[in-house]
Design a protein around this motif. Structure first.
Motif, mmCIF file in Angstrom:
data_model
loop_
_atom_site.group_PDB
_atom_site.id
_atom_site.type_symbol
_atom_site.label_atom_id
_atom_site.label_comp_id
_atom_site.label_asym_id
_atom_site.label_seq_id
_atom_site.Cartn_x
_atom_site.Cartn_y
_atom_site.Cartn_z
ATOM 1 N N LEU A 150 36.629 18.018 13.991
ATOM 2 C CA LEU A 150 37.714 18.431 14.230
ATOM 3 C C LEU A 150 39.025 19.455 14.087
ATOM 4 O O LEU A 150 39.032 20.935 13.940
ATOM 5 C CB LEU A 150 38.287 18.166 15.588
ATOM 6 C CG LEU A 150 39.505 17.876 15.919
ATOM 7 C CD1 LEU A 150 41.132 18.512 16.014
ATOM 8 C CD2 LEU A 150 39.360 16.696 17.763
ATOM 9 N N CYS A 151 39.439 18.541 12.933
ATOM 10 C CA CYS A 151 40.471 19.529 11.997
ATOM 11 C C CYS A 151 40.435 20.225 11.333
ATOM 12 O O CYS A 151 41.598 21.778 11.486
ATOM 13 C CB CYS A 151 41.619 18.293 12.164
ATOM 14 S SG CYS A 151 41.410 17.671 10.181
ATOM 15 N N TYR A 152 39.813 20.614 10.753
ATOM 16 C CA TYR A 152 39.197 21.861 9.900
ATOM 17 C C TYR A 152 38.817 22.727 10.164
ATOM 18 O O TYR A 152 38.943 23.863 9.719
ATOM 19 C CB TYR A 152 38.923 20.954 8.272
ATOM 20 C CG TYR A 152 39.068 19.559 8.027
ATOM 21 C CD1 TYR A 152 40.344 19.885 7.197
ATOM 22 C CD2 TYR A 152 38.845 18.478 7.866
ATOM 23 C CE1 TYR A 152 40.866 17.472 6.455
ATOM 24 C CE2 TYR A 152 38.498 17.062 7.482
ATOM 25 C CZ TYR A 152 40.371 17.756 6.739
ATOM 26 O OH TYR A 152 40.704 15.654 6.382
ATOM 27 N N VAL A 153 37.437 22.287 10.811
ATOM 28 C CA VAL A 153 36.079 23.673 11.388
ATOM 29 C C VAL A 153 37.461 24.189 12.207
ATOM 30 O O VAL A 153 37.530 25.765 12.795
ATOM 31 C CB VAL A 153 34.775 23.154 12.141
ATOM 32 C CG1 VAL A 153 34.777 22.669 11.147
ATOM 33 C CG2 VAL A 153 35.955 22.012 12.630
ATOM 34 N N ALA A 213 44.997 20.583 18.493
ATOM 35 C CA ALA A 213 43.836 19.333 18.325
ATOM 36 C C ALA A 213 42.640 20.108 19.857
ATOM 37 O O ALA A 213 42.447 20.367 19.922
ATOM 38 C CB ALA A 213 44.066 18.211 18.704
ATOM 39 N N HIS A 214 43.964 20.637 21.294
ATOM 40 C CA HIS A 214 43.256 20.723 22.289
ATOM 41 C C HIS A 214 42.992 21.984 22.218
ATOM 42 O O HIS A 214 41.880 22.252 23.328
ATOM 43 C CB HIS A 214 44.489 20.462 23.762
ATOM 44 C CG HIS A 214 45.533 21.490 23.512
ATOM 45 N ND1 HIS A 214 46.140 21.934 23.007
ATOM 46 C CD2 HIS A 214 45.355 22.875 24.216
ATOM 47 C CE1 HIS A 214 47.213 22.768 22.615
ATOM 48 N NE2 HIS A 214 46.711 23.371 23.648
ATOM 49 N N GLU A 215 42.920 22.864 21.588
ATOM 50 C CA GLU A 215 42.560 24.189 21.379
ATOM 51 C C GLU A 215 40.791 23.914 21.237
ATOM 52 O O GLU A 215 39.549 24.495 21.330
ATOM 53 C CB GLU A 215 42.999 25.342 20.801
ATOM 54 C CG GLU A 215 44.074 25.674 20.940
ATOM 55 C CD GLU A 215 45.487 26.306 20.183
ATOM 56 O OE1 GLU A 215 46.394 26.382 20.511
ATOM 57 O OE2 GLU A 215 44.267 26.635 18.639
ATOM 58 N N VAL A 216 40.561 22.917 20.432
ATOM 59 C CA VAL A 216 38.759 23.275 19.852
ATOM 60 C C VAL A 216 38.844 22.063 21.056
ATOM 61 O O VAL A 216 36.905 21.820 20.978
ATOM 62 C CB VAL A 216 39.369 22.089 18.080
ATOM 63 C CG1 VAL A 216 38.038 21.405 17.086
ATOM 64 C CG2 VAL A 216 40.256 23.308 17.211
ATOM 65 N N ALA A 217 38.608 20.786 21.140
ATOM 66 C CA ALA A 217 38.116 19.798 21.763
ATOM 67 C C ALA A 217 37.634 20.956 23.357
ATOM 68 O O ALA A 217 36.889 19.674 23.135
ATOM 69 C CB ALA A 217 39.462 18.856 21.576
ATOM 70 N N GLY A 218 38.411 21.824 23.865
ATOM 71 C CA GLY A 218 38.333 21.589 25.064
ATOM 72 C C GLY A 218 37.329 22.724 25.094
ATOM 73 O O GLY A 218 37.249 23.355 25.994
ATOM 74 N N ASP A 228 48.861 18.149 20.320
ATOM 75 C CA ASP A 228 49.273 17.953 18.291
ATOM 76 C C ASP A 228 48.383 18.897 17.470
ATOM 77 O O ASP A 228 47.386 19.701 17.807
ATOM 78 C CB ASP A 228 48.206 16.786 18.860
ATOM 79 C CG ASP A 228 47.803 15.477 17.401
ATOM 80 O OD1 ASP A 228 48.672 15.531 16.900
ATOM 81 O OD2 ASP A 228 47.368 14.466 17.818
ATOM 82 N N THR A 229 49.294 18.868 16.896
ATOM 83 C CA THR A 229 48.601 19.994 15.437
ATOM 84 C C THR A 229 47.913 19.556 15.141
ATOM 85 O O THR A 229 47.746 18.381 14.736
ATOM 86 C CB THR A 229 49.880 20.189 15.424
ATOM 87 O OG1 THR A 229 50.256 19.223 14.409
ATOM 88 C CG2 THR A 229 50.609 20.371 15.818
ATOM 89 N N LEU A 230 46.769 20.533 13.910
ATOM 90 C CA LEU A 230 46.129 20.274 13.420
ATOM 91 C C LEU A 230 46.593 19.455 12.285
ATOM 92 O O LEU A 230 46.150 19.147 11.702
ATOM 93 C CB LEU A 230 44.939 21.623 13.583
ATOM 94 C CG LEU A 230 44.416 21.886 15.439
ATOM 95 C CD1 LEU A 230 43.485 23.054 14.391
ATOM 96 C CD2 LEU A 230 43.583 21.029 15.369
ATOM 97 N N ALA A 231 47.430 20.643 11.995
ATOM 98 C CA ALA A 231 48.630 20.613 10.390
ATOM 99 C C ALA A 231 48.752 18.994 10.217
ATOM 100 O O ALA A 231 48.890 18.382 9.533
ATOM 101 C CB ALA A 231 49.764 21.555 10.734
#
Ligand SMILES: NC(=O)c1ccc[n+]([C@@H]2O[C@H](COP(=O)([O-])OP(=O)(O)OC[C@H]3O[C@@H](n4cnc5c(N)ncnc54)[C@H](O)[C@@H]3O)[C@@H](O)[C@H]2O)c1
Ligand SMILES: O=P(O)(O)OC[C@@H](O)[C@@H](O)[C@H](O)[C@H](O)CO
Length: 498
Positions: A313-316, A325-330, A376-379
C-alpha cells in the motif's frame, strides 16, 4: 500539565482532565531489579515488550525482569535524555478506531545506557548475573545480513572495526559478544538473546549473526556461544507509528502529562514467542503472550500478510498523493488490491497457523490499516525498503515462480517501489528516499527511462529475479502502466482483472 517522573507519577491520575482513561504504575519501582538488557529502545519496544512487562509488574510479577535500555547508535542520545529526565517513565497511548484514547504510564524500563557514551558500563551491565535476557529491536538492517548470500557481512566497516584486536566494541555484535566472553570467563551462565525484529526466523538470524562475528573474533568463544546460548524466535505485532509533536500535545491536553517522548500505537497486540529460555524468563503467558514451541507459522503469516501488505500500500499510495496508511487502506480499490495480494499470493505460501482463522486475520488487517487515528505515515512504511522487500515479499514471489503460481500483485508492488525511487510523486513533488542504498536505488530508478529492468538488475537486492521472464513481463507491464496512467488506475486495472 504535570511533568512526568518518579515523584509526580502517583498524582497524575488525580490531576488528569475529567474522563481521561489513564493508568499509572502502582507497583514499587524501587523494588524492580534489572533482568533484561534491551538494545534499540525505540517506539516499538516501548509499545510492546516493555508494555507486557509493565502489565506483569502491575500484577506483582516479573519484578526481577525490569529493563535496562541500551542505545547502540549515537542518535539514541535523544532517547537517553528523554528517559533520564523521566526516570524511565513514558506514556503509551492506544488509539482506538472509534477515536477513544487509552493511556498508560509504563514503568518497566528502569535504566538506560548509551553505548557510545560508556561502552564499559553497557558491557558490565550485560555481563552481570542478574541479566538473563538480552533482547533486540535494532531493525531488519541491524543484523548485517547480506541480502543475496544470506551471510553475516564481515566486511561491513563498523563490524570490521569491532573485529580489530583491542577494539572497544561499538556495534551490537561487538557489545553482545564481549559481554558473553566476560560471562564465560567469570563462570556466569550466558543470557538468552531474544530478537524481536520483523525478520523471518529472527532467532536463527540472530544466532547466525552473533556466532559468525564471534568466530571471526575468537573461535573458542564462538563454539561456546553455539552450544550454550539460546536464540528464541518470535513474532511481534503492534503498529507503532513514529511519535509526532502532535502526539506530545495530545498527551498534554488529554491526559495532563508533559511527556518528552510518549509512544502511540494501535490497540491490537500480538506476540508469539518460542519457549527456549534456559536461564529463565518472565511469565509472559500471564500477560497474553502466546508462548509456543514453533513460531515459524506465525512469523510467516505476519511478515507475508501484514508487513508485505504495508509495502503493497505504501508506494502506490504515496505516488497517488496520499501520506497516511489509513487514507489508502480506507479506499475500496486499494483494500481490494491488498486482499487480492493476500488471498492469491501471500496466503498460498503459508502453512496452517495454529489457532488462527486466516480469513478473519486478513479482514482485521485491512481494518487495522484503515484506523485513521493511528495516523501511520506512508513515509515510515516506505523507509529502508531494501531491507524489507527482499525479506517479506520476494520469498512469496520465488515460491510462486517455482510452483507456477500468480505473481501479478507482487510484481506491481516491486514496480511501484521502482517508480517511487525515481524520486517524485505523480504531482511532481520530490520524494525523500530513506534507504541505506538510496543513491544507488535512485540512480537505477532514473535509468529505467532507457532500460525498464534497470532497477531489477541490482542483484544484491533482487538476486536473479531479473532473469525470470515471467516476472519481468509482469513487472515491466506494471511499470509501464504506472508511468502511463498512474498508481491508482494501475491498481484499479489489476483489481478489475480479478
Ligand atoms: N514500529 C512498528 O510498528 C513495529 C512493529 C513490530 C516490530 N517492529 C520491529 O521493531 C523495529 C524497530 O522499530 P521502531 O518502531 O522501534 O523503530 P525506531 O526507529 O523507533 O527505533 C529503532 C531503534 O533501533 C536502533 N537501531 C537502528 N539500526 C541499528 C543498528 N544498526 N544497530 C543498533 N541499533 C540500531 C535505533 O538506534 C533505535 O534505537 C522494526 O525495525 C521492526 O523490526 C516494529
Ligand atoms: O518496522 P519495520 O521496518 O519492520 O516495518 C514497517 C512496518 O511494516 C512495521 O513496523 C509494522 O507496522 C509492524 O510490523 C506491525 O506490527
Amino acid at each position: 500539565m504535570t511533568a512526568l517522573d518518579e515523584e509526580t507519577v502517583g498524582s497524575l491520575v488525580a490531576s488528569a482532565p475529567d474522563g481521561a482513561d489513564l493508568t499509572v504504575p502502582t507497583y514499587d519501582r524501587d523494588r524492580l531489579t534489572t533482568g533484561i538488557v534491551h538494545l534499540g529502545v525505540g517506539g516499538f519496544h516501548r509499545a510492546h515488550q516493555a508494555m507486557y512487562l509493565d502489565r506483569l509488574m502491575a500484577e506483582g510479577k516479573a519484578l526481577d525482569w525490569a529493563v535496562c535500555g541500551v542505545g547502540v547508535l549515537p542518535g539514541d542520545a535523544r532517547m537517553r535524555d528523554a528517559l533520564a529526565a523521566q526516570d524511565g517513565l513514558y506514556t503509551l497511548v492506544l488509539k482506538h478506531p472509534d477515536g477513544r484514547l487509552e493511556a498508560r504510564v509504563i514503568g518497566s524500563i528502569k535504566e538506560y545506557l548509551l553505548a557510545p557514551d560508556d561502552p564499559e558500563a553497557v558491557l558490565e551491565k550485560m555481563a552481570s548475573p542478574e541479566v538473563r535476557i538480552v533482547s533486540l529491536t535494532v531493525t531488519e538492517g541491524g543484523y548485517n545480513i547480506h541480502h543475496v548470500t544470506g551471510e553475516f557481512d564481515l566486511a561491513d566497516p563498523a563490524v570490521a572495526a569491532d573485529l580489530a584486536d583491542g577494539a572497544v566494541p561499538a556495534t551490537t555484535f561487538g557489545l553482545v559478544t564481549e559481554a558473553l566472553r566476560r560471562r564465560r570467563e567469570r563462570g556466569v551462565p550466558p543470557f538468552t538473546v531474544m530478537s524481536c525484529d520483523n525478520i523471518q526466523g529472527n532467532g536463527e538470524v540472530a544466532r547466525r549473526a552473533f556466532t559468525t562475528f564471534a568466530r571471526a573474533k575468537d573461535a573458542d568463544l564462538a563454539a561456546w556461544i553455539e552450544t550454550e546460548v539460546a536464540f528464541p524466535s518470535s513474532m511481534v505485532d503492534r503498529i507503532t507509528p513514529v511519535t509526532t509533536d502532535a502526539d506530545r500535545a495530545l498527551v498534554a491536553e488529554r491526559f495532563g502529562v508533559d511527556d518528552a517522548w510518549p509512544v502511540v500505537a494501535e490497540p491490537f497486540e500480538q506476540w508469539a514467542l518460542e519457549d527456549t529460555f534456559p536461564t529463565g524468563r518472565p511469565p509472559f503467558e500471564d500477560a497474553g503472550v502466546q508462548v509456543v514451541p514453533d513460531v515459524e507459522p506465525y512469523e510467516l503469516m505476519k511478515l507475508r500478510l501484514l508487513n508485505a501488505s504495508h509495502q503493497a500500500l505504501c508506494y502506490v499510495g504515496y505516488l497517488a498523493g496520499h501520506r497516511y496508511a489509513h487514507e489508502v487502506a480506507g479506499q475500496d480499490v486499494y483494500a481490494r488490491f491488498l486482499r487480492g495480494y493476500m488471498d492469491r499470493e501471500g496466503t498460498p505460501t503459508l502453512e496452517p497457523v495454529p489457532g488462527i482463522d486466516l480469513d478473519q486475520y486478513k479482514a482485521t488487517l485491512i481494518e487495522r490499516f484503515a484506523n485513521p487515528h493511528v495516523a501511520d505515515t506512508l513515509a515510515r512504511l516506505c523507509a529502508e525498503s531494501s531491507d524489507r522487500i527482499p525479506k517479506w515479499l520476494l520469498p512469496v514471489v520465488r515460491h510462486h515462480l517455482a510452483t507456477g503460481g500468480p505473481i501479478e500483485h507482487a510484481a506491481l508492488v516491486v514496480a511501484s517501489w521502482a517508480r517511487y525511487d525515481e524520486g517524485t510523486d505523480e504531482a511532481g513533488e520530490p520524494i525523500e528516499i530513506v534507504d541505506r542504498l538510496a543513491d544507488r536505488l535512485h540512480r537505477a530508478a532514473l535509468a529505467q527511462a532507457e532500460d525498464p529492468l534497470a532497477f531489477l538488475r541490482d542483484r544484491e537486492v533482487f538476486g536473479d529475479l531479473v532473469d525470470d521472464e515471467r516476472f519481468t513481463a509482469a513487472y515491466t507491464a506494471a511499470l509501464d502502466a504506472l508511468h502511463e496512467q498512474g498508481a491508482r488506475a494501475t491498481v484499479e486495472d489489476l483489481v478489475a482483472r480479478g
